[in-house]
Design an enzyme around this catalytic site. Structure first.
Site, PDB file in Angstrom:
ATOM      1  N   GLN A  78       0.923  -1.115   0.269  1.00  0.00           N
ATOM      2  CA  GLN A  78       0.078  -0.027  -0.110  1.00  0.00           C
ATOM      3  C   GLN A  78       0.858   1.369  -0.012  1.00  0.00           C
ATOM      4  O   GLN A  78       1.261   1.748   0.851  1.00  0.00           O
ATOM      5  CB  GLN A  78      -1.005  -0.089   1.325  1.00  0.00           C
ATOM      6  CG  GLN A  78      -1.997   1.141   1.212  1.00  0.00           C
ATOM      7  CD  GLN A  78      -2.996   1.108   2.163  1.00  0.00           C
ATOM      8  OE1 GLN A  78      -3.187  -0.130   3.045  1.00  0.00           O
ATOM      9  NE2 GLN A  78      -3.741   2.207   2.293  1.00  0.00           N
ATOM     10  N   PHE A  79       1.235   1.788  -1.262  1.00  0.00           N
ATOM     11  CA  PHE A  79       2.010   3.048  -1.362  1.00  0.00           C
ATOM     12  C   PHE A  79       1.467   4.181  -0.595  1.00  0.00           C
ATOM     13  O   PHE A  79       2.155   5.001  -0.345  1.00  0.00           O
ATOM     14  CB  PHE A  79       2.551   3.159  -2.508  1.00  0.00           C
ATOM     15  CG  PHE A  79       1.192   3.840  -3.628  1.00  0.00           C
ATOM     16  CD1 PHE A  79       1.199   5.073  -3.638  1.00  0.00           C
ATOM     17  CD2 PHE A  79       0.376   3.030  -4.394  1.00  0.00           C
ATOM     18  CE1 PHE A  79       0.199   5.704  -4.551  1.00  0.00           C
ATOM     19  CE2 PHE A  79      -0.756   3.470  -4.876  1.00  0.00           C
ATOM     20  CZ  PHE A  79      -0.946   4.991  -5.098  1.00  0.00           C
ATOM     21  N   THR A  80       0.135   4.239  -0.461  1.00  0.00           N
ATOM     22  CA  THR A  80      -0.687   5.701   0.006  1.00  0.00           C
ATOM     23  C   THR A  80      -0.024   5.698   1.395  1.00  0.00           C
ATOM     24  O   THR A  80      -0.497   6.813   2.052  1.00  0.00           O
ATOM     25  CB  THR A  80      -2.135   5.389  -0.221  1.00  0.00           C
ATOM     26  OG1 THR A  80      -2.595   4.238   0.621  1.00  0.00           O
ATOM     27  CG2 THR A  80      -2.438   5.325  -1.681  1.00  0.00           C
TER      28      THR A  80
END
Length: 151
Positions: A78-80
């Site tokens: 999850q890059f966010t």
């Protein structure tokens, strides 16, 4: 590297409406990979996740590890988690590692977690649009940052 660990009584991950992965009791781990992360960050988080004692013992005290309760892991990239919201209303993700750097570290995390648990773990698909549902047990949510161990 940041891991958001949620103790779950169950979890499912769907991609394009199809069930891709599911676990019963265990951890849902959302993993953010930073541009400065290396294998040492993977090793740090694997050790912390493996040793984390957040399941209740017979006295109701959070004292048992994932392994002790026979739990499973659902690992989702999850890059966010590296969203920078300081300016304006549209987050910047410049601190998140690009796929060419993040994918090998994500794959190492999968392999090393599988090795320490002695069983395969469930995963999402890197870069895919995924729907994750879980029953957060407790709720218990722990955040571990390899660059800021005091978090």
């Amino acid at each position: 590297m940041i891991a958001v660990i949620q103790r779950a009584s169950s979890a499912q991950l769907h991609i394009e409406g199809q069930l891709h992965a599911a676990i019963a009791r265990g951890f849902v781990v959302l993993l953010g990979i930073h541009v400065e992360d290396t294998v040492s960050d993977v090793d740090y988080l694997v050790g912390k996740i493996h040793g984390l004692r957040i399941f209740s013992d017979e006295e109701g005290k959070m004292n048992l590890s994932l392994e002790q309760v026979g739990g499973q892991i659902l690992l989702v990239s999850q890059f966010t988690l590296y969203a920078d919201t300081r300016k304006g209303n549209r987050p910047s993700y410049m601190a998140a590692a690009r796929p060419e750097q993040a994918i090998p570290l994500y794959e190492q995390m999968i392999q090393k977690l599988s090795n320490v648990l002695g069983a395969p773990i469930q995963t999402g698909v890197f870069g895919a649009d995924m729907q994750v549902s879980l029953c957060n047990d407790g709720p218990v949510t722990i955040i571990i940052d390899s660059k800021n161990p005091s978090l």
